[in-house]
Scaffold this active site. Structure first.
Site, PDB file in Angstrom:
ATOM      1  N   LYS A 157     -46.447 135.855  -9.934  1.00  0.00           N
ATOM      2  CA  LYS A 157     -45.384 136.757  -9.488  1.00  0.00           C
ATOM      3  C   LYS A 157     -44.040 136.038  -9.442  1.00  0.00           C
ATOM      4  O   LYS A 157     -43.014 136.554  -9.917  1.00  0.00           O
ATOM      5  CB  LYS A 157     -45.701 137.314  -8.094  1.00  0.00           C
ATOM      6  N   ASN A 158     -44.029 134.848  -8.857  1.00  0.00           N
ATOM      7  CA  ASN A 158     -42.758 134.141  -8.673  1.00  0.00           C
ATOM      8  C   ASN A 158     -42.203 133.578  -9.973  1.00  0.00           C
ATOM      9  O   ASN A 158     -41.061 133.116 -10.004  1.00  0.00           O
ATOM     10  CB  ASN A 158     -42.929 133.023  -7.638  1.00  0.00           C
TER      11      ASN A 158
ATOM     12  N   CYS B 142     -39.636 140.270   2.135  1.00  0.00           N
ATOM     13  CA  CYS B 142     -40.354 139.895   3.354  1.00  0.00           C
ATOM     14  C   CYS B 142     -39.399 139.346   4.406  1.00  0.00           C
ATOM     15  O   CYS B 142     -38.469 138.616   4.099  1.00  0.00           O
ATOM     16  CB  CYS B 142     -41.407 138.824   3.045  1.00  0.00           C
TER      17      CYS B 142
ATOM     18  N   ARG C  43     -33.013 133.266   4.465  1.00  0.00           N
ATOM     19  CA  ARG C  43     -32.927 133.104   3.024  1.00  0.00           C
ATOM     20  C   ARG C  43     -31.595 133.615   2.461  1.00  0.00           C
ATOM     21  O   ARG C  43     -31.551 134.492   1.603  1.00  0.00           O
ATOM     22  CB  ARG C  43     -34.103 133.809   2.335  1.00  0.00           C
TER      23      ARG C  43
ATOM     24  N   ASP D  76     -45.898 129.240   1.019  1.00  0.00           N
ATOM     25  CA  ASP D  76     -46.570 130.507   0.729  1.00  0.00           C
ATOM     26  C   ASP D  76     -48.068 130.465   1.013  1.00  0.00           C
ATOM     27  O   ASP D  76     -48.704 131.522   1.084  1.00  0.00           O
ATOM     28  CB  ASP D  76     -46.351 130.902  -0.733  1.00  0.00           C
TER      29      ASP D  76
ATOM     30  N   ARG E 223     -47.436 143.808  -3.159  1.00  0.00           N
ATOM     31  CA  ARG E 223     -46.247 143.273  -3.820  1.00  0.00           C
ATOM     32  C   ARG E 223     -46.590 142.039  -4.647  1.00  0.00           C
ATOM     33  O   ARG E 223     -45.899 141.736  -5.618  1.00  0.00           O
ATOM     34  CB  ARG E 223     -45.172 142.883  -2.794  1.00  0.00           C
TER      35      ARG E 223
END
Length: 424
Positions: free
Chosen positions: A22-23, A117, A122, A310, A402
């Site tokens: 995903k990232n 999230c 951030r 994560d 997600r």
């Protein structure tokens, strides 16, 4: 709204195939805005965040063709607007990675403040610092909750940029913005994650001249234009870690296929410290926690190649079940202990002081109604439920969806008692 019903069905066994990261895929998709030519990306996971990014690209004017089997063809022959769609941007923080390519190609971008999230502030100040160093003007429009970034009259110009923190998003954005900047750009204290290397590989296929990705200093020599590319996404190292921990917490035995051991070295090391058997094999990573005397360990999250933030919450769920006291120190995001209250509902008895979680260990968890407070915390709640006595209900699972492809199917394929239930 949907929820997951989780029960303890004993140890998990079998094989699981890891999806594309995903990232990695989100910035890969954003990078296609750099060119009017067609770009092909293979191994794209079917995730809610990917759907949001598709919508983002289409809003800017790109055509996205999805073959339904993980292959995307993206053609941004014309950019219709440089304004990010507010609804889509507020759904996903990674929307900001569209800023760099749009600025490089069009000389301007207007981006609403992002969502995602709630694991910490951030801020995008490092992104904006990088754009300013390339000669852009940045207007932070607080009244309209957006930022307006405009290149100088001669476009972007390369410069030396030092990041105060090795931010992944800022590194990606500056990397893409600098591909067509005049001269040379040097990004110092750059993020070193595998996803950065994957992006640089794709950009180089598109005609960029990038050296040093994966180290703390990246050098980019600007080119006049970018072209199309064909690229495959790297495997998801966080999904890899999640299934490694699924074997550990259920005292099972799983072959995690399509996994790259070099991307998860800290997770392998910590599981071995706890007494879990972990072996690198030809087609992935073999994890065996059957009949093992598992013990506590301490963890400190750090930017790559340190222990990934994560995977902190899934690993903490595992540590509640082993003998001895563990400590988990979170240094990356200030709000990444929201899952502690949920684990404590299940009997974990964790305490927090100064961004350190103290885990007594050796607990018998019991089922409870808990929330997925963020994406990775949701996975942690499911892992805890697989090891708990009784039934666990996990709500707000849109967070999980997600970032994990075929989440329920993959777990049930290993023997997990896991059901997705739609609620009115």
């Amino acid at each position: 709204m949907a929820k997951l019903i989780v029960e303890n069905g004993g140890p998990l066994y079998g094989e699981v195939q890891i999806s594309g990261a995903k990232n990695a895929v989100l910035p890969l998709m954003a990078a296609t805005l750099l060119t009017e030519e067609k770009c092909v990306i293979d191994g794209v996971p079917d995730l809610a965040d990917v759907k949001v990014m598709k919508g983002m690209l289409e809003n800017f004017g790109a055509t996205v063709v999805d073959d339904g089997n993980g292959l995307l063809e993206i053609t941004a022959s014309q950019i219709r607007t440089v304004n990010g769609d507010r609804k889509l941007v507020t759904e996903m923080r990674a929307s900001t990675v569209a800023m760099g390519p749009l600025l490089a190609r069009c000389g301007k971008v207007v981006m609403p403040l992002p969502g995602g999230c709630a694991i910490g502030k951030r801020p995008i100040d490092l992104h904006l610092k990088g754009f300013r160093a390339l000669g852009a003007t940045v207007i932070e429009d607080d009244e309209n909750e957006q930022v307006i970034v405009t290149a100088g009259p001669k476009g972007l110009v390369g410069d030396a940029i030092y990041l105060d923190f090795p931010s992944v998003g800022a590194t990606e954005n500056i990397l893409m913005a600098s591909t067509m900047a005049a001269g040379t750009t040097i990004i110092e204290n750059a993020a070193k994650e595998p996803e950065i290397v994957d992006l640089a590989n794709q950009l180089n296929k598109m005609g960029a001249k990038i050296k040093g990705a994966g180290t703390d200093t990246i050098r980019v020599t600007g080119v006049e234009r970018m072209g199309g590319s064909i690229h495959s996404v790297i495997p998801d190292r966080i999904e890899t870690g999640t299934f490694m921990l699924a074997a550990a917490i259920t005292r099972g035995e799983i072959l995690v296929k399509n996994a790259l051991p070099g991307h998860v070295r800290p997770i392998i090391a910590k599981l071995k410290e706890c007494g879990v058997e972990v072996e690198t094999v030809d087609d992935g990573i073999y994890v065996n926690a059957r009949d093992k005397e598992l013990i506590a360990t301490n963890i400190k999250t750090l930017p790559y190649p340190g222990f990934p933030t994560d995977i902190q919450s899934p690993f903490m769920a595992f540590l509640t079940t082993v003998k001895g006291k563990s400590e988990v120190k979170e240094t990356v995001f200030e709000n990444r202990f929201m899952h502690v209250n949920e684990l404590n509902r299940m009997g974990a008895d964790i305490t927090i002081e100064n961004r350190i979680a103290y885990i007594p260990g050796g607990k018998t968890l019991h089922g409870a109604k808990v929330r997925a407070t963020d994406l990775r915390a949701g996975a942690a709640m499911v892992l805890a439920g697989l090891a708990a006595e009784g039934k666990t209900e996990v709500s707000e699972i849109y967070h999980i969806e997600r970032g994990y492809e075929k989440f329920v199917e993959k777990f049930t394929g290993l023997g997990a008692l896991l059901t997705r239930v739609d609620e009115d």
